[in-house]
Scaffold this active site. Structure first.
Site, PDB file in Angstrom:
ATOM      1  CG  ASP A 131      -1.986  -0.974   1.260  1.00 13.62           C
ATOM      2  OD1 ASP A 131      -2.124  -1.701   0.266  1.00 13.62           O
ATOM      3  OD2 ASP A 131      -2.727  -1.022   2.259  1.00 13.62           O
ATOM      4  NE  ARG A 181      -3.986  -2.123  -4.731  1.00 17.77           N
ATOM      5  CZ  ARG A 181      -3.508  -2.390  -3.505  1.00 17.77           C
ATOM      6  NH1 ARG A 181      -3.129  -1.409  -2.708  1.00 17.77           N
ATOM      7  NH2 ARG A 181      -3.414  -3.618  -3.085  1.00 17.77           N
TER       8      ARG A 181
HETATM    9  P1  FDA Z   1     -14.243   8.518  -5.509  1.00 20.13           P
HETATM   10  O1  FDA Z   1     -13.823   8.870  -4.126  1.00 20.13           O
HETATM   11  O2  FDA Z   1     -14.409   9.614  -6.493  1.00 20.13           O
HETATM   12  O3  FDA Z   1     -15.542   7.660  -5.429  1.00 20.13           O
HETATM   13  C1  FDA Z   1     -16.277   7.297  -6.587  1.00 20.13           C
HETATM   14  C2  FDA Z   1     -17.567   6.640  -6.149  1.00 20.13           C
HETATM   15  O4  FDA Z   1     -17.282   5.394  -5.512  1.00 20.13           O
HETATM   16  C3  FDA Z   1     -18.351   7.437  -5.093  1.00 20.13           C
HETATM   17  O5  FDA Z   1     -19.173   8.386  -5.692  1.00 20.13           O
HETATM   18  C4  FDA Z   1     -19.094   6.325  -4.390  1.00 20.13           C
HETATM   19  O6  FDA Z   1     -20.217   5.931  -5.154  1.00 20.13           O
HETATM   20  C5  FDA Z   1     -18.104   5.207  -4.387  1.00 20.13           C
HETATM   21  N1  FDA Z   1     -17.266   5.241  -3.164  1.00 20.13           N
HETATM   22  C6  FDA Z   1     -15.977   5.615  -3.088  1.00 20.13           C
HETATM   23  N2  FDA Z   1     -15.521   5.500  -1.828  1.00 20.13           N
HETATM   24  C7  FDA Z   1     -16.570   5.061  -1.107  1.00 20.13           C
HETATM   25  C8  FDA Z   1     -16.757   4.756   0.257  1.00 20.13           C
HETATM   26  N3  FDA Z   1     -15.767   4.878   1.142  1.00 20.13           N
HETATM   27  N4  FDA Z   1     -17.977   4.331   0.665  1.00 20.13           N
HETATM   28  C9  FDA Z   1     -18.982   4.177  -0.210  1.00 20.13           C
HETATM   29  N5  FDA Z   1     -18.868   4.450  -1.515  1.00 20.13           N
HETATM   30  C10 FDA Z   1     -17.693   4.892  -1.960  1.00 20.13           C
HETATM   31  N6  FDA Z   1      -5.429   4.815  -0.896  1.00 20.13           N
HETATM   32  C11 FDA Z   1      -4.164   5.125  -0.527  1.00 20.13           C
HETATM   33  O7  FDA Z   1      -3.881   6.305  -0.262  1.00 20.13           O
HETATM   34  N7  FDA Z   1      -3.215   4.141  -0.438  1.00 20.13           N
HETATM   35  C12 FDA Z   1      -3.466   2.844  -0.761  1.00 20.13           C
HETATM   36  O8  FDA Z   1      -2.585   1.991  -0.677  1.00 20.13           O
HETATM   37  C13 FDA Z   1      -4.789   2.517  -1.191  1.00 20.13           C
HETATM   38  N8  FDA Z   1      -5.116   1.241  -1.552  1.00 20.13           N
HETATM   39  C14 FDA Z   1      -6.317   1.000  -2.160  1.00 20.13           C
HETATM   40  C15 FDA Z   1      -6.578  -0.239  -2.735  1.00 20.13           C
HETATM   41  C16 FDA Z   1      -7.760  -0.442  -3.434  1.00 20.13           C
HETATM   42  C17 FDA Z   1      -8.007  -1.768  -4.074  1.00 20.13           C
HETATM   43  C18 FDA Z   1      -8.707   0.611  -3.545  1.00 20.13           C
HETATM   44  C19 FDA Z   1      -9.975   0.439  -4.323  1.00 20.13           C
HETATM   45  C20 FDA Z   1      -8.473   1.815  -2.934  1.00 20.13           C
HETATM   46  C21 FDA Z   1      -7.300   2.032  -2.239  1.00 20.13           C
HETATM   47  N9  FDA Z   1      -7.038   3.268  -1.654  1.00 20.13           N
HETATM   48  C22 FDA Z   1      -5.751   3.536  -1.234  1.00 20.13           C
HETATM   49  C23 FDA Z   1      -8.120   4.260  -1.461  1.00 20.13           C
HETATM   50  C24 FDA Z   1      -8.174   5.264  -2.613  1.00 20.13           C
HETATM   51  O9  FDA Z   1      -7.070   6.139  -2.553  1.00 20.13           O
HETATM   52  C25 FDA Z   1      -9.445   6.110  -2.555  1.00 20.13           C
HETATM   53  O10 FDA Z   1      -9.453   6.851  -1.370  1.00 20.13           O
HETATM   54  C26 FDA Z   1     -10.734   5.313  -2.635  1.00 20.13           C
HETATM   55  O11 FDA Z   1     -10.631   4.282  -3.557  1.00 20.13           O
HETATM   56  C27 FDA Z   1     -11.924   6.218  -3.043  1.00 20.13           C
HETATM   57  O12 FDA Z   1     -11.693   6.769  -4.307  1.00 20.13           O
HETATM   58  P2  FDA Z   1     -12.438   6.280  -5.652  1.00 20.13           P
HETATM   59  O13 FDA Z   1     -11.371   6.018  -6.660  1.00 20.13           O
HETATM   60  O14 FDA Z   1     -13.283   5.117  -5.378  1.00 20.13           O
HETATM   61  O15 FDA Z   1     -13.191   7.523  -6.179  1.00 20.13           O
END
Ligand code: FDA
Length: 309
Positions: A131, A181
C-alpha cells in the site's frame, strides 16, 4: 478539500478517538459494512464468496504506524500464518501490506527483511502488494519495493493519482515493468504536493491509467491494477482501452470490500479482471474514518446506524 473530509481525516489520526471509538457498538456496526470481520477466518470466508462470482481477493490485516519491534514481528508472523493457510487450502488470494505495519518506523532494514521474507513465502504467481501511505513515506516505499523486487518479482506497489510526483514515479515503474496499483489517494495532503481539486485528481488518474495500460507498459510486461469505485472513470478507461484494441482480460480493476459490489461482479462477468481488497482486524478506526471521508453520504449512513437502535 471539503471541510467534512478534512475533519474526518483529522479524526483518523487521533489516538484518543482510535482508543475509544471502537468500543462503541454503533461504530462497530457501521464499520461492518466495509469489514467482513476481525479475524483471518472472516476474510477468507468473504474471499470464498467473491471467488464464486469470479472476483479475486486481496487480503490485508488492518494496522499501521506500528511503534515497536515486537509489534512488527507479531504482524509479520500473522502474515506468515496467513500465507501458510492460503497455501494449504489452495486459495488464490493475494496479500497487501502497509510498510509501517512491518516496522518502517522502527527500523527500515527490519521492514525490508520482513517484506522480503513475506514475498518469498507467497504462493507461486501470487502478488504481495505494498500500500502507499502518507506522502512522507513515498520515497521509502519505492526504495524498499525496488530492493525487495531485485530478488522477488512478485511485489507490486500502489501509487496515488492525487500526488504531482506520481506522473514521474509511474514513468519509472513502467520502465521497470513493475506491478502497479493505481488509486486516487486517501490521506490529507497539502496543495504543495497534491492536487487540491477532485476534478484534477480524476483527470490525472485517467492519464496515469492510459500510461499504465499503453503500449510501452504492455511491452515492459507491467501488471496494472486500476483501484477505483468511480463508475465514470471505469467507463472512460474501458471505452478508451476498447478503442485501443486492448483485450478485456488485460484490464484489472480492484475495489474495496463492501463498495460497488454489483460493479465488481459486472466487471468479472464482462471479461475484465476484477479483484477486491478485503481488510480485516481489530485496528480499524483510522481506516474506517478514511472510508467515511471518501464519501460524505457515509456520514449519514453512520448517523442512521446510530439512531436505528
Ligand atoms: P471517488 O472517491 O471519487 O468515489 C467514486 C464513487 O465510488 C463514489 O461516488 C461512491 O459511489 C463510491 N465510493 C468511493 N468511496 C466510497 C466509500 N468509502 N464508501 C462508499 N462508496 C464509496 N489509498 C491510498 O492512499 N493508499 C493505498 O494503498 C490505497 N489502496 C487502495 C486499494 C484499493 C483496491 C482501492 C480500491 C483503494 C485504495 N485506496 C488507497 C483508497 C483510494 O485512494 C481512494 O481513497 C478510494 O478508492 C476512493 O476513491 P475512488 O477512486 O473510489 O473515487
Amino acid at each position: 478539500m471539503s471541510l467534512s473530509r478534512r475533519v474526518l481525516l483529522r479524526a483518523s489520526q487521533s489516538a484518543w478517538l482510535r482508543e475509544r471509538a471502537p468500543r462503541h457498538r454503533f461504530f462497530r456496526r457501521a464499520a461492518a459494512r466495509f469489514l467482513p470481520g476481525e479475524n483471518a477466518e472472516d476474510a477468507l470466508a468473504a474471499a470464498g464468496r467473491l471467488v464464486e462470482n469470479g472476483v479475486g481477493a486481496i487480503l490485508t490485516r488492518l494496522g499501521e504506524s506500528i511503534a515497536t519491534r515486537a509489534e512488527a514481528e507479531a504482524v509479520v508472523q500473522h502474515y506468515f500464518g496467513l500465507v501458510d493457510r492460503l497455501r494449504s487450502n489452495g486459495s488464490a488470494c493475494e496479500i497487501s501490506v502497509k510498510l509501517t505495519q512491518l516496522g518502517a518506523d522502527v527500523d527500515r532494514e527490519l521492514c525490508r527483511a520482513h517484506l522480503s521474507e513475506l514475498a518469498s513465502r507467497m504462493p507461486d504467481g501470487k502478488m504481495l502488494w505494498i500500500d502507499m501511505e502518507q506522502a512522507a513515506y513515498a520515497d521509502v516505499t519505492f526504495d524498499l519495493f525496488r530492493r525487495v523486487r531485485e530478488a522477488h518479482s512478485n511485489v507490486g506497489v500502489c501509487v496515488q493519482a492525487y500526488l504531482y510526483r506520481t506522473e514521474f514515479d509511474v514513468a519509472k515503474l513502467v520502465d521497470e515493468g513493475a506491478a502497479v496499483r493505481l488509486v486516487k489517494g486517501a490521506y490529507n495532503e497539502p496543495s504543495e504536493i497534491a492536487f487540491p481539486r477532485k476534478k484534477d485528481v480524476d483527470e490525472n488518474f485517467f492519464r496515469l491509467a492510459q500510461t499504465l495500460l499503453g503500449l510501452d507498459a504492455q511491452r515492459a510486461g507491467i501488471r496494472a491494477a486500476i483501484g477505483t469505485h468511480d463508475l465514470r472513470l471505469i467507463a472512460r478507461i474501458t471505452e478508451w482501452a476498447a478503442a485501443q484494441g486492448i483485450a478485456r482480460e488485460r484490464l484489472e480493476f480492484q475495489m474495496l470490500y463492501g463498495i460497488q459490489r454489483a460493479e465488481q461482479i459486472r466487471l468479472a462477468r464482462a471479461g475484465y479482471r476484477s479483484g477486491v481488497l478485503i481488510n480485516y482486524g481489530s485496528y480499524w478506526f483510522p481506516w474506517f474514518m478514511r472510508r467515511l471521508a471518501e464519501r460524505p453520504a457515509n456520514v449519514f449512513f453512520l448517523a442512521r446506524n446510530l439512531f436505528s437502535r
